[in-house]
Design an enzyme around this catalytic site. Structure first.
Site, PDB file in Angstrom:
ATOM      1  CB  VAL B 195      -0.701   0.105   1.020  1.00 49.85           C
ATOM      2  CG1 VAL B 195      -1.552   1.260   1.355  1.00 49.85           C
ATOM      3  CG2 VAL B 195      -1.873  -1.122   1.215  1.00 49.85           C
ATOM      4  CE1 TYR B 236       1.759  -9.908   5.925  1.00 50.12           C
ATOM      5  CE2 TYR B 236      -0.568 -10.005   5.148  1.00 50.12           C
ATOM      6  CZ  TYR B 236       0.578  -9.694   4.886  1.00 50.12           C
ATOM      7  OH  TYR B 236       0.812  -9.110   3.922  1.00 50.12           O
TER       8      TYR B 236
END
Lengths: 250, 257
Positions: B195, B236
């Site tokens: 990103v 994550y």
């Protein structure tokens, strides 16, 4: 002449070192205490997926006790659930590299049955015919999934239990790696459990040089799932999918 | 210049397409996002556009062999193994100068490799050959992207001829991507989640990964793996990933010279 014995000595050391290196190369010989490996029967290695009979492949999965699910359902005997043949077909179709190893059926049986000392003419002739995928039995398999550009992952390396510890598994992995590197793909990963680690180490695999951590999606359903939650079974794990994001109401 | 070449015969398309820098799909009368070599890593799917515009319907009537801009309902074929591409607005906000910025999520895989490489440079990743990047994108099971669409104020009527021919006051920028490779049945690996640094911290990366996981689980692909750098392990973990579950580790091939 001080030089000559020194060089001879060094040469002799190299010979010894070479021999011992071969002996201790890989866990197979080390475990057997340096004993020689049993002779390999004639085998045929194929990279053509059309040589594979799916039912034979499924039987090989079962006899090697491998399920495609990472956390499979295991029954009371410790056997995993059989592989879904339709999904297996799809998986093969989308694997970039598929390696299969064939062997003549009686060569495999010899390991379990006693071979007769008297070989008839028929037997001799049969041994003279080379093994091909059509007359051979599937004894080894391996596949790799790749994006044909940057990365690849190796899955499901297996060899029939009676023909293990002969170097067939290593041959399969080496063939897969050779094909991938010829396509310029060098980022090759293999997911392995504790008991497979030594095998892959012997094939030239190791920990990630960049130090990355392997992570798998294991979010499970803790309680009764809500009506809008998606739940999927993957072997014995029941995975909970992330909830749907609503698009922004403009 | 572009409109002139657009009126030439179909054999001229490759030359025309290569020349124009199509960052917005509405710049020209004819679509230039045909299957190219390196320029655009276009996947072989039919993109399901959620908005139909007046000019696109004329465009599809003009071209005989139009397989890219056709608006059609999602396929209900059971054998369809590819994820159905979708596109929707994830976030919309009004900026200080009155402009509207929309962040559009798309899983159609329409990524310009040059944009992608610029984004990789922004996050500090090493450069990779463009041909490999585009091959990887083309053969990935799913490529999810985030684009930022900035509409300048005063842009309302999109159906006037004038606004169509002149460059519209729209800036579409690639700000995020995630891709997954899979064997379409059991295993999948998520690679390359990134990103734009100026858009980080808003939950965009989380949206990308969640969408990818959902698409994978929808197809019953249960083994979802990824290899995380040390600084993103926590990220994550919050998304439901577990490091080294039951002792399963990833090993990488080390070339021996």
């Amino acid at each position: 002449m001080a030089v000559a014995p020194a060089t001879v000595q060094r040469f002799a050391d190299k010979l010894k070192w070479g021999a011992s290196r071969k002996r201790s190369n890989g866990p197979i010989a080390a475990a057997a205490g340096g004993a020689r490996k049993p002779p390999l029967p004639p085998i045929f290695i194929s990279t053509n997926p059309s040589h594979i009979n799916l039912h034979e492949l499924r039987d090989l999965y079962s006899s090697s006790n491998i399920s495609c699910h990472r956390f499979p359902n295991v029954d009371a005997d410790g056997r995993v659930e059989p592989v879904d043949i339709h999904k297996l077909r799809i998986a093969l179709r989308h694997s970039s590299v598929v390696v299969s190893v064939f062997c003549r059926p009686y060569d495999n049986d010899d390991c379990t049955a006693k071979s007769s000392p008297m070989m008839g003419l028929g037997d001799i002739l049969q041994r003279a015919i080379p093994v091909t995928p059509s007359n051979g039995q599937l004894v080894g398999f391996g596949r790799a999934v790749s994006d044909q550009g940057l990365t690849a992952s190796i899955y499901d390396i297996m060899v029939m239990p009676s023909l293990r510890r002969m170097g067939i598994g290593r041959m399969i992995v080496k063939r897969i790696v050779r094909i991938l590197t010829s396509r310029d793909i060098f980022d090759i990963a293999a997911l392995c459990a504790e008991n497979e680690r030594l095998f892959f180490q012997a094939c030239g695999f190791g920990d990630d040089i960049l130090g990355s951590t392997t992570m798998m999606y294991t979010r499970m359903v803790s309680s009764y799932p809500a009506s809008d939650q998606m739940v999927k079974c993957a072997g014995r794990r029941v995975l909970l999918a992330p909830s749907l994001r609503q698009p922004f109401a403009s | 210049m572009q409109t002139h070449s657009a009126l030439l015969s179909t054999s001229q398309y490759p030359i025309f397409s290569f020349g124009c820098n199509c960052d917005g799909s509405n710049l020209s009368l004819f679509p230039c996002n045909l299957n190219l070599g390196v320029g655009r890593a276009r996947r072989k799917l039919k993109v399901c556009q959620t908005r139909a515009s007046f000019w696109e319907s004329i465009r599809s009537g003009f071209l005989k062999n139009n397989t890219t801009q056709v608006i059609e309902p999602p396929s209900t074929n059971q054998e369809e193994e590819e994820p159905l591409p979708e596109e929707f607005v994830l976030v919309e906000k009004t900026l200080a100068d009155g402009a509207i910025e929309q962040i559009i999520f798309s899983s159609g895989g329409d990524v310009d490799v040059y944009d992608l490489q610029a984004l990789c440079d922004k996050v500090g990743w090493p450069r990779r050959p463009l041909s490999k990047l585009s091959a990887a994108l083309k053969n990935s099971y799913m490529v999810a992207t985030l684009h930022s669409l900035r509409k300048s104020p005063g842009e309302d009527d999109e159906y006037t001829w004038k606004s169509y021919l002149t460059e519209r006051n729209e800036q579409k920028k690639l700000i995020g991507m995630a891709r997954a490779t899979s064997d379409h049945a059991f295993n999948a690996t998520i690679w390359d989640v990134l990103v734009d640094p100026s858009y980080q911290g808003q939950g965009l990366g989380k949206a990308l990964v969640e969408k990818t996981i959902r698409a994978l689980l929808q197809r019953d692909i249960g083994n979802i793996t990824l290899f995380a750098d040390s600084q993103v392990v926590e990220f994550y973990r919050n998304l439901g990933f577990e490091p080294d579950p039951e002792g399963i580790k990833g090993m990488f091939w080390h070339p021996r010279y």
